[in-house]
Write a protein that holds these residues in place. Structure first.
Motif, PDB file in Angstrom:
ATOM      1  N   ALA A  29       0.847  -1.197   0.000  1.00 20.50           N
ATOM      2  CA  ALA A  29       0.000   0.000   0.000  1.00 20.50           C
ATOM      3  C   ALA A  29       0.881   1.244   0.000  1.00 20.50           C
ATOM      4  CB  ALA A  29      -0.924   0.001   1.209  1.00 20.50           C
ATOM      5  N   ASP A  30       0.304   2.367  -0.432  1.00 19.84           N
ATOM      6  CA  ASP A  30       1.032   3.636  -0.443  1.00 19.84           C
ATOM      7  C   ASP A  30       1.309   4.148   0.962  1.00 19.84           C
ATOM      8  OD1 ASP A  30       1.283   3.987  -3.230  1.00 19.84           O
ATOM      9  OD2 ASP A  30      -0.770   4.745  -3.356  1.00 19.84           O
ATOM     10  N   SER A  31       0.412   3.832   1.897  1.00 23.08           N
ATOM     11  CA  SER A  31       0.543   4.326   3.264  1.00 23.08           C
ATOM     12  C   SER A  31      -0.184   3.377   4.206  1.00 23.08           C
ATOM     13  CB  SER A  31      -0.063   5.726   3.388  1.00 23.08           C
ATOM     14  OG  SER A  31      -1.472   5.655   3.186  1.00 23.08           O
ATOM     15  N   SER A  38      -2.579   4.187   6.155  1.00 23.75           N
ATOM     16  CA  SER A  38      -4.028   4.437   6.061  1.00 23.75           C
ATOM     17  C   SER A  38      -4.619   3.742   4.830  1.00 23.75           C
ATOM     18  CB  SER A  38      -4.337   5.930   6.057  1.00 23.75           C
ATOM     19  OG  SER A  38      -3.748   6.565   4.957  1.00 23.75           O
ATOM     20  N   ASP A  39      -3.882   3.676   3.725  1.00 25.57           N
ATOM     21  CA  ASP A  39      -4.366   2.935   2.556  1.00 25.57           C
ATOM     22  C   ASP A  39      -4.459   1.441   2.863  1.00 25.57           C
ATOM     23  OD1 ASP A  39      -4.657   5.198   0.997  1.00 25.57           O
ATOM     24  OD2 ASP A  39      -2.747   4.948  -0.045  1.00 25.57           O
ATOM     25  N   ILE A  48      -7.539   0.844   4.856  1.00 29.24           N
ATOM     26  CA  ILE A  48      -8.729   0.863   3.998  1.00 29.24           C
ATOM     27  C   ILE A  48      -8.895  -0.481   3.303  1.00 29.24           C
ATOM     28  CG2 ILE A  48      -9.691   1.850   1.873  1.00 29.24           C
ATOM     29  CD1 ILE A  48      -8.492   4.576   2.870  1.00 29.24           C
ATOM     30  N   ARG A  49      -7.795  -1.031   2.777  1.00 23.77           N
ATOM     31  CA  ARG A  49      -7.859  -2.358   2.131  1.00 23.77           C
ATOM     32  C   ARG A  49      -8.328  -3.419   3.116  1.00 23.77           C
ATOM     33  NH1 ARG A  49      -2.923  -4.195  -1.318  1.00 23.77           N
ATOM     34  NH2 ARG A  49      -4.378  -5.885  -1.715  1.00 23.77           N
ATOM     35  N   ASP A  59     -12.058  -3.619   3.582  1.00 21.95           N
ATOM     36  CA  ASP A  59     -12.839  -4.018   2.415  1.00 21.95           C
ATOM     37  C   ASP A  59     -13.656  -5.276   2.733  1.00 21.95           C
ATOM     38  OD1 ASP A  59     -13.268  -3.938  -0.648  1.00 21.95           O
ATOM     39  OD2 ASP A  59     -12.581  -5.988  -0.254  1.00 21.95           O
TER      40      ASP A  59
END
Length: 102
Positions: free
Chosen positions: A18-20, A22-23, A26-27, A30
């Motif tokens: 992930a980019d971060s 927090s990303d 989020i994944r 899901d």
């Protein structure tokens, strides 16, 4: 891109890119990802009970190495494209949950 780990009850379960953080969180929220965790099993028990918290943290070096090796193999076998960063790696041995029913 960095590698993160979804941890349940203090055990690393899944490594993902992930980019971060927090990303990655989020994944991990899901619905499909969470449904998979409730269906897939290790030692005959679901990876996630649907209630316990899923903690996201930076991958440890050995976990990152597993993710990178698995992704490289998937690219080599043609299972994913080289630019596909969505690859996930289970850090626990998966068992067939239907095996108990046989």
């Amino acid at each position: 891109m960095a590698i993160y780990v979804a941890e349940i009850k203090g055990q690393g379960i899944v490594a993902l890119c992930a980019d971060s953080q927090s990303d990655a969180e989020i994944r991990a929220k899901d619905r499909t990802f969470r449904d998979d965790l409730m269906v897939l099993a290790t030692k005959g028990r679901p990876l996630w009970d649907g209630v316990m918290g899923i903690h996201i943290r930076q991958a440890r070096p050995v976990e990152e190495a597993k993710w990178r090796a698995s992704r490289a193999k998937a690219i080599r076998l043609g299972d994913i494209e080289p630019d596909d960063e969505a690859w996930i790696v289970f850090l626990v041995a998966l068992t067939d949950p239907d095996r108990r029913k046989r």
